[in-house]
Design a protein around this motif. Structure first.
Motif, short mmCIF file in Angstrom:
data_model
loop_
_atom_site.label_atom_id
_atom_site.label_comp_id
_atom_site.label_asym_id
_atom_site.label_seq_id
_atom_site.Cartn_x
_atom_site.Cartn_y
_atom_site.Cartn_z
N ILE A 103 -10.24 -46.47 8.24
CA ILE A 103 -9.84 -47.70 8.93
C ILE A 103 -11.12 -48.39 9.41
O ILE A 103 -12.02 -47.73 9.94
CB ILE A 103 -8.92 -47.38 10.13
N LEU A 104 -11.18 -49.70 9.18
CA LEU A 104 -12.34 -50.48 9.63
C LEU A 104 -11.95 -51.35 10.81
O LEU A 104 -10.90 -52.01 10.79
CB LEU A 104 -12.87 -51.36 8.50
N GLU A 105 -12.79 -51.37 11.83
CA GLU A 105 -12.62 -52.29 12.96
C GLU A 105 -13.87 -53.14 13.01
O GLU A 105 -14.98 -52.61 13.20
CB GLU A 105 -12.42 -51.53 14.26
N GLU A 106 -13.69 -54.45 12.77
CA GLU A 106 -14.80 -55.39 12.72
C GLU A 106 -15.84 -54.94 11.69
O GLU A 106 -17.05 -55.03 11.91
CB GLU A 106 -15.42 -55.59 14.10
N GLY A 107 -15.34 -54.42 10.56
CA GLY A 107 -16.20 -54.02 9.46
C GLY A 107 -16.86 -52.66 9.62
O GLY A 107 -17.60 -52.22 8.75
N VAL A 108 -16.60 -51.97 10.74
CA VAL A 108 -17.21 -50.67 11.00
C VAL A 108 -16.14 -49.59 10.92
O VAL A 108 -15.06 -49.74 11.53
CB VAL A 108 -17.88 -50.66 12.40
N PRO A 109 -16.39 -48.49 10.19
CA PRO A 109 -15.39 -47.42 10.10
C PRO A 109 -15.11 -46.80 11.47
O PRO A 109 -16.03 -46.56 12.26
CB PRO A 109 -16.03 -46.38 9.18
N VAL A 110 -13.83 -46.56 11.73
CA VAL A 110 -13.42 -45.87 12.95
C VAL A 110 -13.98 -44.45 12.91
O VAL A 110 -14.03 -43.82 11.86
CB VAL A 110 -11.87 -45.85 13.03
N ASN A 111 -14.40 -43.94 14.06
CA ASN A 111 -14.89 -42.56 14.15
C ASN A 111 -13.76 -41.61 13.75
O ASN A 111 -12.61 -41.78 14.16
CB ASN A 111 -15.37 -42.28 15.57
N ASP A 112 -14.10 -40.58 12.97
CA ASP A 112 -13.09 -39.63 12.50
C ASP A 112 -12.36 -38.92 13.64
O ASP A 112 -11.27 -38.39 13.45
CB ASP A 112 -13.72 -38.61 11.55
N SER A 113 -12.93 -38.90 14.84
CA SER A 113 -12.29 -38.26 15.99
C SER A 113 -11.16 -39.11 16.56
O SER A 113 -10.39 -38.64 17.40
CB SER A 113 -13.31 -37.95 17.09
N GLU A 114 -11.03 -40.37 16.10
CA GLU A 114 -10.00 -41.26 16.62
C GLU A 114 -8.68 -41.18 15.85
O GLU A 114 -7.66 -41.68 16.31
CB GLU A 114 -10.50 -42.70 16.62
N TYR A 115 -8.68 -40.54 14.68
CA TYR A 115 -7.45 -40.45 13.90
C TYR A 115 -6.48 -39.48 14.57
O TYR A 115 -6.87 -38.43 15.07
CB TYR A 115 -7.74 -40.02 12.46
N ARG A 116 -5.19 -39.86 14.58
CA ARG A 116 -4.17 -39.04 15.23
C ARG A 116 -3.10 -38.56 14.26
O ARG A 116 -2.31 -37.70 14.61
CB ARG A 116 -3.48 -39.81 16.37
N LEU A 117 -3.05 -39.11 13.04
CA LEU A 117 -2.01 -38.70 12.10
C LEU A 117 -2.47 -39.02 10.68
O LEU A 117 -3.07 -40.06 10.43
CB LEU A 117 -0.71 -39.45 12.39
N VAL A 118 -2.19 -38.07 9.77
CA VAL A 118 -2.43 -38.26 8.34
C VAL A 118 -1.08 -38.22 7.66
O VAL A 118 -0.25 -37.34 7.95
CB VAL A 118 -3.36 -37.17 7.78
N SER A 119 -0.83 -39.15 6.75
CA SER A 119 0.48 -39.25 6.11
C SER A 119 0.31 -39.52 4.62
O SER A 119 -0.73 -40.00 4.17
CB SER A 119 1.28 -40.39 6.75
N TRP A 120 1.35 -39.21 3.87
CA TRP A 120 1.38 -39.46 2.43
C TRP A 120 2.66 -40.20 2.09
O TRP A 120 3.70 -40.00 2.73
CB TRP A 120 1.36 -38.15 1.64
N ASN A 121 2.61 -41.07 1.09
CA ASN A 121 3.80 -41.70 0.53
C ASN A 121 4.14 -40.97 -0.76
O ASN A 121 3.43 -41.12 -1.76
CB ASN A 121 3.57 -43.19 0.25
N ILE A 122 5.18 -40.18 -0.73
CA ILE A 122 5.61 -39.41 -1.90
C ILE A 122 6.83 -40.13 -2.48
O ILE A 122 7.88 -40.19 -1.83
CB ILE A 122 5.98 -37.96 -1.52
N GLU A 123 6.66 -40.72 -3.64
CA GLU A 123 7.75 -41.49 -4.25
C GLU A 123 8.95 -40.61 -4.62
O GLU A 123 10.08 -40.98 -4.41
CB GLU A 123 7.26 -42.25 -5.48
N LYS A 124 8.67 -39.42 -5.19
CA LYS A 124 9.78 -38.58 -5.63
C LYS A 124 9.35 -37.12 -5.67
O LYS A 124 8.25 -36.80 -6.12
CB LYS A 124 10.24 -39.01 -7.02
N LEU A 125 10.23 -36.24 -5.18
CA LEU A 125 10.03 -34.79 -5.28
C LEU A 125 11.25 -34.25 -6.02
O LEU A 125 12.36 -34.24 -5.48
CB LEU A 125 9.89 -34.15 -3.90
N GLU A 126 11.01 -33.85 -7.26
CA GLU A 126 12.09 -33.40 -8.13
C GLU A 126 12.71 -32.08 -7.64
O GLU A 126 12.05 -31.31 -6.94
CB GLU A 126 11.58 -33.22 -9.56
#
Length: 145
Positions: A103-126
């Motif tokens: 994530i960029l804020e004013e063109g600068v990457p957010v510090n990795d310590s600021e992330y609170r959730l990682v998610s995936w978009n899974i279209e289909k699980l057979e």
């Protein structure tokens, strides 16, 4: 009313009993030769690397569609992006809005310590298929964090 509630609970339990999920945490240990092993995490100290593994299995007879599983990044830890699998994940700093990493804020990457959730978009699980989703975090402290 009571019978309806009981019937609803039985139906919900039956539906979700066929989709297996499990979240586990492991402490990542590296020996003097650089060989990495993982042990179940019972505790963590500053500087420790913790891996979270989210397992989901479709034990139904139909495909599961449009899944958005996520793994929280605990406060007091820093996400290690290169150890996040599979690729194509999204991150959030507010647990509501998701963007591709970084994530960029004013063109600068957010510090990795600021992330609170990682998610995936899974279209289909057979039917009969499963997924393993992994993130690693470093426990803050002890090294200037």
């Amino acid at each position: 009313m009571k019978r309806l509630l009981v019937l609803f609970l039985v139906l919900v339990t039956t539906i979700f009993a066929e989709v297996k999920t499990e979240l586990k945490s492991y402490k990542v240990l590296v020996d003097k030769e650089g060989v990495e092993t993982k042990v179940e995490a019972q505790s963590a100290a500053p500087g420790d690397i913790i891996e979270y593994n989210f397992f989901i299995a479709n034990e139904t007879e139909e495909a599961l569609e449009r899944l958005n599983p996520g793994i929280p990044v605990p406060v007091g830890t820093t996400l290690i992006p290169k150890e996040t699998n599979p690729e194509g994940y999204l991150v959030s700093i507010n647990q509501r809005d998701f963007y591709p990493y970084p994530i960029l804020e004013e063109g600068v990457p957010v510090n990795d310590s600021e992330y609170r959730l990682v998610s995936w978009n899974i279209e289909k699980l057979e039917p009969g298929k499963s997924l393993n989703l992994d993130i690693q975090v470093k426990v803050n402290g002890g090294d200037g964090q």
